[in-house]
Motif scaffolding. Sequence first.
Motif, PDB file in Angstrom:
ATOM      1  N   PRO A  47     -24.967   5.178  21.398  1.00 22.10           N
ATOM      2  CA  PRO A  47     -24.959   4.860  22.893  1.00 22.10           C
ATOM      3  C   PRO A  47     -26.287   5.291  23.539  1.00 22.10           C
ATOM      4  O   PRO A  47     -27.312   6.149  23.069  1.00 22.10           O
ATOM      5  N   GLU A  76     -19.250  13.106  20.370  1.00 21.11           N
ATOM      6  CA  GLU A  76     -17.829  12.509  20.779  1.00 21.11           C
ATOM      7  C   GLU A  76     -18.213  11.004  21.097  1.00 21.11           C
ATOM      8  O   GLU A  76     -17.090  10.021  20.786  1.00 21.11           O
ATOM      9  N   THR A  77     -19.476  10.574  21.521  1.00 20.29           N
ATOM     10  CA  THR A  77     -19.660   9.217  21.882  1.00 20.29           C
ATOM     11  C   THR A  77     -20.178   8.303  21.017  1.00 20.29           C
ATOM     12  O   THR A  77     -19.985   7.093  21.148  1.00 20.29           O
ATOM     13  N   SER A  78     -20.509   8.669  19.686  1.00 19.20           N
ATOM     14  CA  SER A  78     -21.045   7.744  18.688  1.00 19.20           C
ATOM     15  C   SER A  78     -20.064   7.644  17.669  1.00 19.20           C
ATOM     16  O   SER A  78     -19.280   8.613  17.300  1.00 19.20           O
ATOM     17  N   LEU A  79     -19.804   6.401  17.280  1.00 23.69           N
ATOM     18  CA  LEU A  79     -19.048   6.127  16.137  1.00 23.69           C
ATOM     19  C   LEU A  79     -19.754   7.028  14.839  1.00 23.69           C
ATOM     20  O   LEU A  79     -18.654   7.284  13.853  1.00 23.69           O
ATOM     21  N   ASP A 125     -15.433   0.682  17.192  1.00 28.12           N
ATOM     22  CA  ASP A 125     -14.691   0.910  18.288  1.00 28.12           C
ATOM     23  C   ASP A 125     -15.469   1.913  19.294  1.00 28.12           C
ATOM     24  O   ASP A 125     -14.994   2.160  20.308  1.00 28.12           O
ATOM     25  N   LYS A 126     -16.507   2.326  18.794  1.00 26.04           N
ATOM     26  CA  LYS A 126     -17.548   3.123  19.622  1.00 26.04           C
ATOM     27  C   LYS A 126     -18.993   2.715  19.222  1.00 26.04           C
ATOM     28  O   LYS A 126     -19.005   2.088  18.222  1.00 26.04           O
TER      29      LYS A 126
END
Length: 491
Positions: A488, A324-327, A483-484
């Motif tokens: 992370p 979910e957190t990475s593009l 946009d991400k």
Amino acid sequence: MKNFYITSAIPYSNGKPHLGHIYEYVLTDSIARYNRLIGRNTLFCMGMDENAQKNTKKAEELGKTTQELVDWAASEFLSMNKRTNISNDLFIRTTSLAHKEASIEIWNRLVATGNIYKKTYTGKYCVGCESFKTEKDLTEKGECLDHMTVPEVISEENYFFKLSAFKEKLQKILEEDEIKIYPEHRKNELLAFLDQEIQDISFSRPSKLLKQWGIPVPGDESQVIYVWCDALINYITGLGFPNENDIFKNYWENGETVHVIGKDITRFHLLYWPAMLLGAGLPLPKKVLAHGFITVSGKKMSKTIGNVLDPAEVLNIYETFGKETSLLGESFAPEVFRYYFLKNVSPFEDGDFTWERLKELYNADLANGIGNLVNRIMKLSTKYLSIEEKYEQEVFPANYVNSFENFDAKTAFEEVFKLITEADLYMQKEEPFKVIKVDEAKGKEMLEILRKKVYTIGNLLDPFMPETSKLIKSLVLENKMPDKPLFPRYE
Ligand code: MSP
């Protein structure tokens, strides 16, 4: 450019894939992808070694039929390949009809050339290695050096292959690099072996021992073809042998042929296999890469020690973190996995996996390195530059190419990181974000240099991290800010 044919060893079907298997595929995959990237016609072949005694034994232990076991194993390997983004073109199961035909053809050719004969033999058989052992292969206690178990003493009537007749030819082939071995020092181990008296090798096993599993010896149903003799042939089954059609000619006869294997099976690939090909009147492979072993926290992975690491464990943890957190979404975990083994393990040495090291290196190279650079440059690019339709990779960096041509994926990967460091330094020293405020034209020129570099980095990442590569290239070409984060920070 010659066509390029690359293979990985085919694993036994007695369990799920472990980290060592997947390392071999990821390594082979990076070399295959590099060859496609520079425009070579490439075929990448892999498969499953299904006819082994190990498999029948394991099935018996599990109360399954051997067919059920090998079908399950093939599906486990295939789904792990998919998860780690392995781009194989061919997948050969040795129980397939096509493979059976190829094996029988080789057997018949070896019989016709007088290289196979029958004799009664007493020897020590290690099922772990699926091979007979001589005293030199055993410890003082008589245990196999690889499996630490005492081989079974077996007295059988077997068909034998005249390996001894090929001794001088094999010596010459190795000495003159007719088959070139990477790393070179493995050649000495094989030459030292050839310096001893070479015994002929058993090339069949009694069918009753394998419960009618395996490929029957033509004309003698009481015997099946010995597993190595059968398994090695998968490399040419993949190209359509016994039909010596255009694919076979273009890839096997006239192409660049490379076998990627682990260091434990060099004898089979550099002595038995070439001798079989010579005996059958077929061309030899050109190169063999014998990689090291993956250890876990410094220890050899072993079912007995209980430290066999399931690659799914590594993938699951990184998937939970990054999906979910990475593009990169679903592709995040496989990319991190591939990064770890390709950037941090030399194909020529053993390599260790530890959870701490993975996390540390991830944060340093991916979160701070690639991720940060792409973010900073695309931020400036979207603010100050317009879309550039196309970038061409005119030349590939010489060290990148040289390293890959010598199968040193790690050094090739380090070349990409040199470009990342260069771009970071340029940014720090030249400060285009300040220049642009006083001299717009100059500032834009500097940013364009950086953006082009990011594209090059993206392109050169393709063999290692194909999804990151695609994403970086599309961000640059569409002039978009991610946009991400790609990577992370992992705390
Ligand atoms: N079936 C034979 C190969 C036949 S090829 C014609 C075999 N199977 S295996 O399952 O034991 O190994 C498959 C591959 O995985 C081999 O190249 C082997 O060297 C490699 N590895 C097995 N354990 C490994 C590690 N721990 N690390 C890296 N590679 C390892 O041998």
